[in-house]
Scaffold this motif. Structure first.
Motif, mmCIF file in Angstrom:
data_model
loop_
_atom_site.group_PDB
_atom_site.id
_atom_site.type_symbol
_atom_site.label_atom_id
_atom_site.label_comp_id
_atom_site.label_asym_id
_atom_site.label_seq_id
_atom_site.Cartn_x
_atom_site.Cartn_y
_atom_site.Cartn_z
ATOM 1 N N TYR A 305 -7.558 -9.198 -3.759
ATOM 2 C CA TYR A 305 -7.931 -9.364 -4.795
ATOM 3 C C TYR A 305 -7.893 -7.954 -5.059
ATOM 4 N N ASP A 306 -6.860 -6.555 -5.397
ATOM 5 C CA ASP A 306 -7.175 -5.634 -5.299
ATOM 6 C C ASP A 306 -7.002 -5.157 -7.260
ATOM 7 N N HIS A 307 -7.145 -3.527 -7.402
ATOM 8 C CA HIS A 307 -6.818 -2.857 -8.461
ATOM 9 C C HIS A 307 -4.964 -2.918 -8.155
ATOM 10 N N GLY A 308 -4.351 -2.247 -9.152
ATOM 11 C CA GLY A 308 -3.445 -1.677 -8.975
ATOM 12 C C GLY A 308 -3.346 0.196 -8.595
ATOM 13 N N ASP A 309 -4.547 0.559 -9.109
ATOM 14 C CA ASP A 309 -4.278 1.940 -9.334
ATOM 15 C C ASP A 309 -5.852 2.680 -8.631
ATOM 16 N N SER A 310 -5.916 3.769 -8.477
ATOM 17 C CA SER A 310 -6.460 4.402 -7.807
ATOM 18 C C SER A 310 -7.939 4.351 -8.357
ATOM 19 N N ALA A 311 -7.839 4.237 -9.885
ATOM 20 C CA ALA A 311 -9.823 4.754 -10.582
ATOM 21 C C ALA A 311 -9.636 3.450 -11.417
ATOM 22 N N CYS A 312 -9.178 2.132 -10.791
ATOM 23 C CA CYS A 312 -9.892 0.760 -11.186
ATOM 24 C C CYS A 312 -9.867 1.080 -12.640
ATOM 25 N N LEU A 313 -8.836 1.115 -12.760
ATOM 26 C CA LEU A 313 -8.569 0.552 -14.666
ATOM 27 C C LEU A 313 -7.978 -0.518 -14.684
ATOM 28 N N THR A 314 -7.069 -1.293 -13.723
ATOM 29 C CA THR A 314 -6.567 -2.459 -14.478
ATOM 30 C C THR A 314 -6.505 -3.710 -13.534
ATOM 31 N N PRO A 315 -6.591 -4.909 -14.400
ATOM 32 C CA PRO A 315 -6.936 -6.066 -13.718
ATOM 33 C C PRO A 315 -7.041 -5.742 -12.071
ATOM 34 N N LEU A 316 -7.761 -6.907 -11.468
ATOM 35 C CA LEU A 316 -7.479 -7.265 -9.583
ATOM 36 C C LEU A 316 -6.033 -8.767 -9.449
ATOM 37 N N LEU A 317 -5.457 -7.574 -8.668
ATOM 38 C CA LEU A 317 -4.580 -8.501 -9.112
ATOM 39 C C LEU A 317 -4.073 -9.273 -7.922
ATOM 40 N N PRO A 318 -4.347 -10.456 -7.373
ATOM 41 C CA PRO A 318 -3.775 -11.086 -6.018
ATOM 42 C C PRO A 318 -2.357 -10.569 -5.702
ATOM 43 N N MET A 319 -2.788 -9.657 -4.058
ATOM 44 C CA MET A 319 -1.909 -9.242 -3.416
ATOM 45 C C MET A 319 -1.662 -8.473 -2.274
ATOM 46 N N TYR A 320 -0.337 -9.015 -1.475
ATOM 47 C CA TYR A 320 -0.796 -8.058 0.290
ATOM 48 C C TYR A 320 -1.193 -6.514 -0.576
ATOM 49 N N SER A 321 -2.148 -5.930 0.146
ATOM 50 C CA SER A 321 -2.608 -4.296 -0.063
ATOM 51 C C SER A 321 -3.399 -3.736 0.726
ATOM 52 N N LEU A 322 -3.059 -3.089 0.546
ATOM 53 C CA LEU A 322 -3.244 -1.744 1.666
ATOM 54 C C LEU A 322 -4.899 -1.218 1.339
ATOM 55 N N GLY A 323 -5.149 -1.043 0.484
ATOM 56 C CA GLY A 323 -6.235 -1.253 -0.560
ATOM 57 C C GLY A 323 -6.397 -0.344 -1.490
ATOM 58 N N HIS A 324 -6.797 -0.040 -3.065
ATOM 59 C CA HIS A 324 -6.553 0.898 -3.926
ATOM 60 C C HIS A 324 -6.875 2.650 -3.064
ATOM 61 N N ASP A 325 -7.836 2.711 -2.055
ATOM 62 C CA ASP A 325 -8.111 3.931 -1.710
ATOM 63 C C ASP A 325 -6.859 5.239 -0.747
ATOM 64 N N PHE A 326 -5.973 3.389 -0.268
ATOM 65 C CA PHE A 326 -5.139 3.547 0.626
ATOM 66 C C PHE A 326 -3.974 5.149 0.100
ATOM 67 N N ILE A 327 -4.058 5.819 0.896
ATOM 68 C CA ILE A 327 -2.949 6.991 0.991
ATOM 69 C C ILE A 327 -2.296 7.961 1.962
ATOM 70 N N PRO A 328 -0.831 6.593 1.700
ATOM 71 C CA PRO A 328 0.084 6.899 2.875
ATOM 72 C C PRO A 328 0.694 8.239 3.039
ATOM 73 N N PRO A 329 0.901 8.216 3.932
ATOM 74 C CA PRO A 329 1.595 10.027 4.762
ATOM 75 C C PRO A 329 2.514 10.070 4.108
ATOM 76 N N GLY A 330 3.087 11.586 3.491
ATOM 77 C CA GLY A 330 3.616 11.800 2.938
ATOM 78 C C GLY A 330 5.179 11.389 3.765
ATOM 79 N N ILE A 331 5.948 10.546 3.436
ATOM 80 C CA ILE A 331 7.232 10.859 4.079
ATOM 81 C C ILE A 331 8.106 11.017 2.837
ATOM 82 N N HIS A 332 9.474 10.567 3.212
ATOM 83 C CA HIS A 332 10.611 10.874 2.439
ATOM 84 C C HIS A 332 10.757 10.263 1.171
ATOM 85 N N ALA A 333 10.596 8.759 1.261
ATOM 86 C CA ALA A 333 10.824 7.428 0.235
ATOM 87 C C ALA A 333 9.720 7.025 -0.094
ATOM 88 N N GLY A 334 10.070 7.755 -1.283
ATOM 89 C CA GLY A 334 8.436 8.000 -2.552
ATOM 90 C C GLY A 334 7.554 7.156 -3.002
#
Ligand code: PLP
Length: 450
Positions: A305-334
């Motif tokens: 269960y994780d939030h959809g946004d980094s400010a934790c405003l959204t409900p907790l969604l049951p999903m595969y997640s890397l954690g709402h604090d995850f900041i992915p590297p700046g790859i080009h497939a935005g």
């Protein structure tokens, strides 16, 4: 030689979207509120129209596409299904490769399929103003287009780095009449606080979502629109897979493997879910979601269960997640840099009904260039992920001598991504594998889906 394009008439545009929730072998775990209990429809009514909340929670198999939405779809749909004869020849493979091209929409990707539906339902319920966020600009462009079609004011919070790096995506949105703000902006309390903390911040998608949600929730005439992840978004995108099935039926062929890139999961779910009906009916078909190995949500994330946004405003969604604090590297497939994944896609992956594979950035550009030189269309960096896996399948067929039928969705064109191609040709792109220890740290504290 068989035809290159398999086309449908406008009358054959699907009349209904397919809701996979009706056919799940076990029910979906519910989204949870801050108190840990399942949320009700009222938790969403400040930011979404009733019709979309009903679709979000519906278990009805077929949901009618309103005529005004089908009428807008006719501007670019049905999307052609291409037989990639030239790519097959270039690869010298016995495999048959087909792709559905979603880059012919005015915004250049699959995203308008849901944007026009969302704009329609909001307009029907008296909403005058839509807010949203955009990273690379694909979603902002799509909702700007949809706002123009249904006479809605559109306000787009665009992550500051993209606002500076992709000026033509911004001009495109403004041409369709949208107001575009560099995020963090002075328009919201969240934005002002972020600017005070760090005036030079590059911004982030999580922050832009928080700004758009705050803006929508603070006014009665405004709602928020999300471009992926949620059930109603995936539902609207099933128009892709439904058309493709009809096109395959027309030529009496069915794919052995269905491939699509997966960011928030609506492109993959929209492509693959209609083919699960065939799988349920006993036909063997593999469904493969492709993600970047720098943002490996399905392949290395946790079902939690994780939030959809980094400010934790959204409900907790049951999903595969890397954690709402995850900041992915700046790859080009935005479009593939999201920390979570659609709960529907996550559930089906957890049940083992779909597969996932992660691929490195350089190999995706290499595949995209091979594709462009054979088929002509210049793909979006996101779409290059699907092309990579389709080409790998075709090369395996070359070794085994099998003539499999491979199908993938080409989710968009890359005309606004030429700076990425320039960097690839200049040897300036890298492969980044996200370190396992960082993933473990970002996942600590998430509650598992039981
Ligand atoms: C946004 C985007 C994606 C990712 O879509 P999801 O539905 O979020 O997985 C893929 N391709 C293109 C061209 C995009 O713009």
């Amino acid at each position: 030689m068989d035809d290159i394009k398999i086309v449908l008439s406008e009358a054959e545009i699907p009349t209904h979207w397919y809701n996979i929730a009706a056919d799940l072998p076990t029910p979906m775990p519910p989204p949870l509120g801050p108190d840990g209990h399942p949320i009700g429809a009222d938790a969403l009514s400040a930011i979404f129209p009733q019709a979309l909340i009903e679709q979000e929670m519906s278990s009805q198999r077929w949901i009618a596409i309103p005529e005004p939405v089908r009428d807008i779809y006719r501007l670019w749909r049905p999307a052609p299904l291409f037989r990639a004869h030239h790519l097959e020849q270039a690869l010298a493979t016995p495999a048959r490769i087909y792709y559905k091209y979603e880059g012919g929409s005015p915004a250049g990707s699959h995203k308008p399929n849901t944007a026009v539906a969302q704009a329609y339902y909001n307009q029907q319920e008296g909403i005058r103003r839509l807010t949203t966020e955009t990273g690379a600009g694909q979603w902002g462009s799509s909702i700007a287009l949809a706002g123009a079609m249904f006479n809605l004011t559109v306000r787009v919070y665009m992550v500051r780095v993209s606002y500076q790096q992709k000026p033509f995506r911004r001009s495109m949105m403004e041409t369709w009449g949208a107001q575009v703000f560099s995020s963090p902006s002075v328009e919201t309390a969240t934005g002002r606080a972020a600017l005070e903390r760090d005036p030079e911040t590059p911004g982030s998608l999580g922050l832009a979502i928080s700004e758009a949600v705050e803006d929508a929730a603070s006014r009665a005439d405004s709602h928020y629109a999300l471009g992926s992840v949620l059930n109603h978004v995936v539902l609207h995108q099933t128009v892709i897979g439904l058309e493709a099935r009809a096109q395959f039926n027309k030529i009496g062929v069915m794919p052995d493997v269905v491939i699509a890139c997966c960011g928030g999961g609506s492109n993959f779910g929209g492509t693959a879910f209609p083919f699960l009906m065939d799988k349920a009916a006993g036909r063997e078909v593999r469904l493969v979601a492709v993600e970047p190995d720098s943002c490996p949500t399905l392949t290395k994330g946790r079902y939690a269960y994780d939030h959809g946004d980094s400010a934790c405003l959204t409900p907790l969604l049951p999903m595969y997640s890397l954690g709402h604090d995850f900041i992915p590297p700046g790859i080009h497939a935005g479009g593939l840099r999201y920390h979570g994944d659609s709960p529907l896609v996550s559930h089906l992956y957890h049940l083992g009904l779909i597969e996932a594979v992660a691929v490195p950035q350089l190999a995706t550009f290499q595949a995209g260039v091979t594709f462009a030189r054979a088929e002509g269309i210049l793909p979006a960096p996101e779409s290059n992920h699907a092309i990579r896996v389709a080409i790998d399948e075709a090369l395996r067929c070359k070794e085994s001598g099998e003539a499999k039928t491979i199908f993938f969705t080409l989710s968009g064109h890359g005309h606004f991504d030429m700076a990425s191609y320039d960097r690839y040709f200049a040897g300036q792109l890298e492969d980044y594998v996200y370190p396992e220890s960082d993933i473990a740290a970002a996942l600590a504290g998430l509650r598992a889906v039981s």
